[in-house]
Design a protein around this motif. Structure first.
Motif, PDB file in Angstrom:
ATOM      1  N   ALA A  17       0.607  -1.165  -0.001  1.00 43.66           N
ATOM      2  CA  ALA A  17       0.062   0.110  -0.005  1.00 43.66           C
ATOM      3  C   ALA A  17       0.805   1.310  -0.149  1.00 43.66           C
ATOM      4  O   ALA A  17       0.556   2.251  -0.771  1.00 43.66           O
ATOM      5  CB  ALA A  17      -0.729  -0.024   1.219  1.00 43.66           C
ATOM      6  N   LEU A  18       1.947   1.269   0.930  1.00 42.95           N
ATOM      7  CA  LEU A  18       2.950   2.312   0.897  1.00 42.95           C
ATOM      8  C   LEU A  18       3.539   2.558  -0.643  1.00 42.95           C
ATOM      9  O   LEU A  18       3.907   3.487  -1.038  1.00 42.95           O
ATOM     10  CB  LEU A  18       3.844   2.399   2.070  1.00 42.95           C
ATOM     11  CG  LEU A  18       3.406   2.659   3.273  1.00 42.95           C
ATOM     12  CD1 LEU A  18       4.231   2.361   4.387  1.00 42.95           C
ATOM     13  CD2 LEU A  18       2.789   3.780   3.582  1.00 42.95           C
ATOM     14  N   PHE A  19       3.961   1.269  -1.153  1.00 43.09           N
ATOM     15  CA  PHE A  19       4.578   1.593  -2.449  1.00 43.09           C
ATOM     16  C   PHE A  19       3.711   1.954  -3.393  1.00 43.09           C
ATOM     17  O   PHE A  19       3.813   2.922  -4.130  1.00 43.09           O
ATOM     18  CB  PHE A  19       5.242  -0.082  -2.559  1.00 43.09           C
ATOM     19  CG  PHE A  19       5.705  -0.011  -4.091  1.00 43.09           C
ATOM     20  CD1 PHE A  19       6.904   0.438  -4.554  1.00 43.09           C
ATOM     21  CD2 PHE A  19       4.762  -0.754  -5.195  1.00 43.09           C
ATOM     22  CE1 PHE A  19       7.197   0.580  -6.002  1.00 43.09           C
ATOM     23  CE2 PHE A  19       5.490  -0.776  -6.431  1.00 43.09           C
ATOM     24  CZ  PHE A  19       6.750  -0.290  -6.840  1.00 43.09           C
ATOM     25  N   GLY A  20       2.359   1.511  -3.163  1.00 40.88           N
ATOM     26  CA  GLY A  20       1.215   1.902  -4.324  1.00 40.88           C
ATOM     27  C   GLY A  20       1.043   3.577  -3.935  1.00 40.88           C
ATOM     28  O   GLY A  20       0.842   4.188  -5.085  1.00 40.88           O
ATOM     29  N   LEU A  21       0.918   3.900  -2.896  1.00 42.44           N
ATOM     30  CA  LEU A  21       0.797   5.380  -2.797  1.00 42.44           C
ATOM     31  C   LEU A  21       1.792   6.203  -3.429  1.00 42.44           C
ATOM     32  O   LEU A  21       1.674   6.966  -4.019  1.00 42.44           O
ATOM     33  CB  LEU A  21       0.497   5.773  -1.331  1.00 42.44           C
ATOM     34  CG  LEU A  21       0.351   7.024  -0.781  1.00 42.44           C
ATOM     35  CD1 LEU A  21      -0.923   7.609  -1.513  1.00 42.44           C
ATOM     36  CD2 LEU A  21       0.498   7.526   0.452  1.00 42.44           C
ATOM     37  N   PHE A  22       3.095   5.847  -2.844  1.00 45.77           N
ATOM     38  CA  PHE A  22       4.181   6.727  -3.517  1.00 45.77           C
ATOM     39  C   PHE A  22       4.364   6.453  -4.977  1.00 45.77           C
ATOM     40  O   PHE A  22       4.412   7.498  -5.614  1.00 45.77           O
ATOM     41  CB  PHE A  22       5.660   6.569  -2.867  1.00 45.77           C
ATOM     42  CG  PHE A  22       5.730   6.973  -1.373  1.00 45.77           C
ATOM     43  CD1 PHE A  22       5.488   8.200  -1.131  1.00 45.77           C
ATOM     44  CD2 PHE A  22       5.620   5.990  -0.357  1.00 45.77           C
ATOM     45  CE1 PHE A  22       5.358   8.752   0.413  1.00 45.77           C
ATOM     46  CE2 PHE A  22       5.457   6.354   1.205  1.00 45.77           C
ATOM     47  CZ  PHE A  22       5.232   7.776   1.348  1.00 45.77           C
ATOM     48  N   GLY A  23       4.100   5.355  -5.458  1.00 42.82           N
ATOM     49  CA  GLY A  23       4.155   4.883  -7.089  1.00 42.82           C
ATOM     50  C   GLY A  23       3.143   5.689  -7.643  1.00 42.82           C
ATOM     51  O   GLY A  23       3.412   6.364  -8.577  1.00 42.82           O
ATOM     52  N   ALA A  24       1.964   5.762  -7.140  1.00 41.84           N
ATOM     53  CA  ALA A  24       0.750   6.532  -7.806  1.00 41.84           C
ATOM     54  C   ALA A  24       0.997   7.853  -7.785  1.00 41.84           C
ATOM     55  O   ALA A  24       0.773   8.618  -8.678  1.00 41.84           O
ATOM     56  CB  ALA A  24      -0.411   6.252  -7.093  1.00 41.84           C
ATOM     57  N   THR A  52      -8.381   1.094  -8.691  1.00 41.47           N
ATOM     58  CA  THR A  52      -9.140   1.244  -7.505  1.00 41.47           C
ATOM     59  C   THR A  52     -10.554   0.279  -7.496  1.00 41.47           C
ATOM     60  O   THR A  52     -10.913  -0.213  -6.609  1.00 41.47           O
ATOM     61  CB  THR A  52      -9.706   3.001  -7.516  1.00 41.47           C
ATOM     62  OG1 THR A  52      -8.794   3.756  -7.443  1.00 41.47           O
ATOM     63  CG2 THR A  52     -10.795   2.883  -6.356  1.00 41.47           C
ATOM     64  N   GLY A  53     -11.080   0.150  -8.815  1.00 45.64           N
ATOM     65  CA  GLY A  53     -12.143  -0.898  -8.871  1.00 45.64           C
ATOM     66  C   GLY A  53     -11.722  -2.077  -8.489  1.00 45.64           C
ATOM     67  O   GLY A  53     -12.708  -2.981  -7.615  1.00 45.64           O
ATOM     68  N   LEU A  54     -10.666  -2.800  -8.901  1.00 43.09           N
ATOM     69  CA  LEU A  54     -10.189  -4.028  -8.816  1.00 43.09           C
ATOM     70  C   LEU A  54      -9.743  -4.154  -7.234  1.00 43.09           C
ATOM     71  O   LEU A  54      -9.797  -5.212  -6.492  1.00 43.09           O
ATOM     72  CB  LEU A  54      -8.919  -4.517  -9.551  1.00 43.09           C
ATOM     73  CG  LEU A  54      -9.212  -4.849 -10.755  1.00 43.09           C
ATOM     74  CD1 LEU A  54      -8.116  -4.986 -11.710  1.00 43.09           C
ATOM     75  CD2 LEU A  54     -10.143  -5.813 -11.004  1.00 43.09           C
ATOM     76  N   LEU A 105      -1.744  -3.580 -10.891  1.00 43.45           N
ATOM     77  CA  LEU A 105      -2.223  -4.925 -10.691  1.00 43.45           C
ATOM     78  C   LEU A 105      -1.689  -5.160  -9.440  1.00 43.45           C
ATOM     79  O   LEU A 105      -2.248  -5.690  -8.421  1.00 43.45           O
ATOM     80  CB  LEU A 105      -1.847  -6.028 -11.717  1.00 43.45           C
ATOM     81  CG  LEU A 105      -2.091  -7.217 -11.466  1.00 43.45           C
ATOM     82  CD1 LEU A 105      -3.522  -7.528 -11.260  1.00 43.45           C
ATOM     83  CD2 LEU A 105      -1.214  -8.248 -12.583  1.00 43.45           C
ATOM     84  N   GLY A 106      -0.490  -5.096  -9.229  1.00 44.56           N
ATOM     85  CA  GLY A 106       0.252  -5.420  -7.780  1.00 44.56           C
ATOM     86  C   GLY A 106      -0.304  -4.882  -6.743  1.00 44.56           C
ATOM     87  O   GLY A 106      -0.723  -5.290  -5.467  1.00 44.56           O
ATOM     88  N   VAL A 107      -0.790  -3.322  -6.747  1.00 42.22           N
ATOM     89  CA  VAL A 107      -1.596  -2.912  -5.744  1.00 42.22           C
ATOM     90  C   VAL A 107      -2.949  -3.417  -5.413  1.00 42.22           C
ATOM     91  O   VAL A 107      -3.277  -3.782  -4.099  1.00 42.22           O
ATOM     92  CB  VAL A 107      -1.733  -1.212  -5.912  1.00 42.22           C
ATOM     93  CG1 VAL A 107      -2.546  -0.595  -4.794  1.00 42.22           C
ATOM     94  CG2 VAL A 107      -0.361  -0.778  -5.984  1.00 42.22           C
ATOM     95  N   ALA A 108      -3.769  -3.757  -6.541  1.00 40.68           N
ATOM     96  CA  ALA A 108      -4.956  -4.433  -6.126  1.00 40.68           C
ATOM     97  C   ALA A 108      -4.708  -5.773  -5.609  1.00 40.68           C
ATOM     98  O   ALA A 108      -5.580  -6.311  -4.708  1.00 40.68           O
ATOM     99  CB  ALA A 108      -5.684  -4.560  -7.804  1.00 40.68           C
ATOM    100  N   LEU A 109      -3.605  -6.523  -6.230  1.00 40.66           N
ATOM    101  CA  LEU A 109      -3.502  -7.928  -5.408  1.00 40.66           C
ATOM    102  C   LEU A 109      -3.236  -7.817  -3.876  1.00 40.66           C
ATOM    103  O   LEU A 109      -3.580  -8.770  -3.223  1.00 40.66           O
ATOM    104  CB  LEU A 109      -2.379  -8.519  -6.370  1.00 40.66           C
ATOM    105  CG  LEU A 109      -2.756  -9.177  -7.648  1.00 40.66           C
ATOM    106  CD1 LEU A 109      -1.398  -9.457  -8.489  1.00 40.66           C
ATOM    107  CD2 LEU A 109      -3.848 -10.232  -7.494  1.00 40.66           C
ATOM    108  N   ALA A 110      -2.531  -6.798  -3.308  1.00 36.11           N
ATOM    109  CA  ALA A 110      -2.294  -6.325  -1.938  1.00 36.11           C
ATOM    110  C   ALA A 110      -3.632  -6.638  -1.542  1.00 36.11           C
ATOM    111  O   ALA A 110      -3.793  -7.321  -0.142  1.00 36.11           O
ATOM    112  CB  ALA A 110      -1.660  -5.382  -1.641  1.00 36.11           C
TER     113      ALA A 110
END
Length: 191
Positions: A17-24, A52-54, A105-110
Protein backbone atom coordinates in the motif's frame (compact mmCIF):
# COMPACT_ATOMS: atom_id res chain seq x y z
CA UNK A 1 -5.03 -18.37 9.27
CA UNK A 2 -2.88 -18.15 12.39
CA UNK A 3 -2.01 -14.92 14.16
CA UNK A 4 1.47 -15.04 12.58
CA UNK A 5 -0.07 -15.39 9.13
CA UNK A 6 -2.45 -12.49 9.73
CA UNK A 7 0.36 -10.25 10.98
CA UNK A 8 2.52 -11.18 8.00
CA UNK A 9 -0.41 -10.47 5.63
CA UNK A 10 -0.88 -7.06 7.19
CA UNK A 11 2.85 -6.30 6.92
CA UNK A 12 2.78 -7.35 3.25
CA UNK A 13 -0.36 -5.30 2.60
CA UNK A 14 0.99 -2.17 4.29
CA UNK A 15 4.28 -2.51 2.39
CA UNK A 16 2.50 -2.72 -0.95
CA UNK A 17 0.00 0.00 0.00
CA UNK A 18 2.84 2.41 0.80
CA UNK A 19 4.64 1.48 -2.42
CA UNK A 20 1.32 1.97 -4.23
CA UNK A 21 0.72 5.38 -2.69
CA UNK A 22 4.18 6.72 -3.48
CA UNK A 23 4.21 5.03 -6.88
CA UNK A 24 0.81 6.47 -7.79
CA UNK A 25 1.89 9.96 -6.76
CA UNK A 26 5.10 9.62 -8.79
CA UNK A 27 3.40 8.25 -11.93
CA UNK A 28 0.60 10.83 -11.76
CA UNK A 29 3.11 13.63 -11.15
CA UNK A 30 5.22 12.57 -14.13
CA UNK A 31 2.10 12.32 -16.29
CA UNK A 32 0.86 15.77 -15.30
CA UNK A 33 4.34 17.12 -15.99
CA UNK A 34 4.50 15.53 -19.44
CA UNK A 35 2.17 15.47 -21.38
CA UNK A 36 0.05 17.45 -18.90
CA UNK A 37 -3.42 18.86 -19.43
CA UNK A 38 -6.34 16.75 -20.53
CA UNK A 39 -4.10 13.96 -21.78
CA UNK A 40 -2.66 13.58 -18.27
CA UNK A 41 -6.14 13.24 -16.81
CA UNK A 42 -7.06 10.52 -19.32
CA UNK A 43 -3.75 8.66 -18.93
CA UNK A 44 -3.90 8.75 -15.14
CA UNK A 45 -7.53 7.63 -15.11
CA UNK A 46 -6.64 4.72 -17.43
CA UNK A 47 -4.71 2.99 -14.64
CA UNK A 48 -6.12 4.60 -11.49
CA UNK A 49 -9.76 3.65 -12.13
CA UNK A 50 -9.00 -0.06 -12.74
CA UNK A 51 -6.62 -0.08 -9.75
CA UNK A 52 -9.32 1.38 -7.51
CA UNK A 53 -12.12 -0.81 -8.87
CA UNK A 54 -10.13 -4.04 -8.61
CA UNK A 55 -8.89 -3.12 -5.13
CA UNK A 56 -12.41 -2.48 -3.80
CA UNK A 57 -13.68 -5.65 -5.50
CA UNK A 58 -10.84 -7.71 -3.97
CA UNK A 59 -11.49 -6.24 -0.54
CA UNK A 60 -15.25 -6.73 -0.56
CA UNK A 61 -15.61 -9.90 -2.65
CA UNK A 62 -12.36 -11.89 -2.32
CA UNK A 63 -13.89 -15.15 -3.63
CA UNK A 64 -14.98 -13.94 -7.07
CA UNK A 65 -12.14 -11.39 -7.16
CA UNK A 66 -9.64 -14.25 -7.00
CA UNK A 67 -10.85 -15.61 -10.34
CA UNK A 68 -11.01 -12.16 -11.93
CA UNK A 69 -7.54 -11.17 -10.72
CA UNK A 70 -6.13 -14.49 -11.92
CA UNK A 71 -7.43 -13.70 -15.41
CA UNK A 72 -6.22 -10.08 -15.20
CA UNK A 73 -2.78 -11.28 -14.09
CA UNK A 74 -2.57 -13.68 -17.03
CA UNK A 75 -3.60 -10.95 -19.48
CA UNK A 76 -1.23 -8.39 -17.95
CA UNK A 77 1.70 -10.83 -17.97
CA UNK A 78 0.98 -11.75 -21.59
CA UNK A 79 0.66 -8.10 -22.59
CA UNK A 80 3.91 -7.19 -20.80
CA UNK A 81 5.84 -9.94 -22.55
CA UNK A 82 4.28 -9.19 -25.96
CA UNK A 83 4.92 -5.47 -25.60
CA UNK A 84 8.58 -6.10 -24.81
CA UNK A 85 8.97 -8.60 -27.63
CA UNK A 86 7.37 -6.57 -30.43
CA UNK A 87 6.82 -3.07 -29.05
CA UNK A 88 3.01 -3.00 -29.10
CA UNK A 89 2.92 0.47 -27.55
CA UNK A 90 5.61 3.00 -28.45
CA UNK A 91 7.28 3.76 -25.12
CA UNK A 92 8.59 7.14 -26.29
CA UNK A 93 5.05 8.28 -27.11
CA UNK A 94 3.04 6.72 -24.26
CA UNK A 95 5.55 5.93 -21.53
CA UNK A 96 6.03 2.62 -19.68
CA UNK A 97 2.44 1.41 -20.14
CA UNK A 98 3.17 -2.24 -19.33
CA UNK A 99 5.13 -1.38 -16.18
CA UNK A 100 2.29 0.86 -14.97
CA UNK A 101 -0.23 -1.92 -15.67
CA UNK A 102 1.86 -4.36 -13.60
CA UNK A 103 2.21 -1.75 -10.85
CA UNK A 104 -1.57 -1.15 -10.70
CA UNK A 105 -2.25 -4.88 -10.69
CA UNK A 106 0.22 -5.41 -7.84
CA UNK A 107 -1.54 -2.85 -5.67
CA UNK A 108 -4.94 -4.45 -6.34
CA UNK A 109 -3.50 -7.88 -5.53
CA UNK A 110 -2.40 -6.57 -2.12
CA UNK A 111 -6.08 -6.01 -1.27
CA UNK A 112 -6.82 -9.60 -2.28
CA UNK A 113 -3.95 -10.67 -0.03
CA UNK A 114 -5.82 -9.51 3.05
CA UNK A 115 -8.26 -12.40 2.55
CA UNK A 116 -6.49 -14.80 0.17
CA UNK A 117 -2.80 -14.39 0.90
CA UNK A 118 -1.46 -17.40 -0.98
CA UNK A 119 -3.33 -16.66 -4.21
CA UNK A 120 -2.42 -12.97 -4.08
CA UNK A 121 1.22 -13.82 -3.42
CA UNK A 122 1.45 -16.30 -6.27
CA UNK A 123 -0.18 -13.82 -8.67
CA UNK A 124 2.20 -11.06 -7.56
CA UNK A 125 5.17 -13.34 -8.15
CA UNK A 126 3.85 -14.25 -11.61
CA UNK A 127 3.37 -10.57 -12.50
CA UNK A 128 6.80 -9.68 -11.11
CA UNK A 129 8.53 -12.48 -13.01
CA UNK A 130 6.73 -11.50 -16.22
CA UNK A 131 7.92 -7.92 -15.76
CA UNK A 132 11.44 -9.17 -15.03
CA UNK A 133 11.44 -11.34 -18.16
CA UNK A 134 10.11 -8.44 -20.23
CA UNK A 135 12.74 -6.07 -18.86
CA UNK A 136 15.53 -8.57 -19.50
CA UNK A 137 14.24 -9.13 -23.06
CA UNK A 138 14.33 -5.41 -23.81
CA UNK A 139 17.73 -4.99 -22.19
CA UNK A 140 19.20 -7.97 -24.04
CA UNK A 141 18.00 -6.77 -27.42
CA UNK A 142 18.50 -3.02 -27.10
CA UNK A 143 21.01 -2.19 -24.37
CA UNK A 144 24.75 -1.95 -24.78
CA UNK A 145 27.64 -1.53 -22.33
CA UNK A 146 26.62 0.00 -19.00
CA UNK A 147 22.93 -0.15 -19.94
CA UNK A 148 23.02 -3.96 -19.66
CA UNK A 149 24.12 -4.08 -15.99
CA UNK A 150 21.57 -5.66 -13.56
CA UNK A 151 21.37 -2.47 -11.49
CA UNK A 152 20.35 -0.52 -14.57
CA UNK A 153 17.75 -3.16 -15.47
CA UNK A 154 16.10 -3.00 -12.04
CA UNK A 155 16.49 0.74 -11.67
CA UNK A 156 14.41 1.85 -14.63
CA UNK A 157 10.67 2.49 -14.63
CA UNK A 158 9.99 -1.06 -15.79
CA UNK A 159 12.34 -2.62 -13.28
CA UNK A 160 11.31 -0.62 -10.24
CA UNK A 161 8.08 -2.61 -9.79
CA UNK A 162 9.80 -6.00 -9.90
CA UNK A 163 11.43 -6.11 -6.47
CA UNK A 164 8.38 -4.93 -4.47
CA UNK A 165 6.11 -7.39 -6.29
CA UNK A 166 8.46 -10.32 -5.71
CA UNK A 167 9.17 -9.47 -2.06
CA UNK A 168 5.56 -8.72 -1.11
CA UNK A 169 4.36 -11.70 -3.13
CA UNK A 170 6.73 -13.94 -1.19
CA UNK A 171 5.47 -12.44 2.11
CA UNK A 172 1.87 -13.19 1.14
CA UNK A 173 2.73 -16.77 0.15
CA UNK A 174 4.54 -17.19 3.47
CA UNK A 175 1.56 -15.71 5.33
CA UNK A 176 -0.78 -18.12 3.59
CA UNK A 177 1.41 -21.06 4.58
CA UNK A 178 0.67 -20.40 8.27
CA UNK A 179 -2.83 -21.81 8.06
CA UNK A 180 -5.92 -22.58 6.07
CA UNK A 181 -7.27 -19.74 3.97
CA UNK A 182 -10.81 -19.47 2.68
CA UNK A 183 -11.27 -20.98 -0.75
CA UNK A 184 -13.15 -19.30 -3.54
CA UNK A 185 -16.36 -20.93 -2.27
CA UNK A 186 -15.89 -20.31 1.45
CA UNK A 187 -17.87 -17.30 2.65
CA UNK A 188 -15.77 -14.54 4.19
CA UNK A 189 -17.36 -12.88 7.19
CA UNK A 190 -16.59 -9.24 7.88
CA UNK A 191 -16.88 -7.85 11.38
Amino acid sequence: MSVSGKVLSIVAFVSMALFGLFGALFVAGETFDDPGGGAAVVLTASWLIPLTGLSVFALLRPGPAGAVLTAVTAMTAGFTLADSAVGLIPRDDRGPVAAIAVFALGVALAFLGLHRATLAGVLMIIAGLAQLAATVMVTATRATGDEARPGVVLGGSSGVVIVPLLVVGFLFVLAGSFGREPSEHTPVHHS
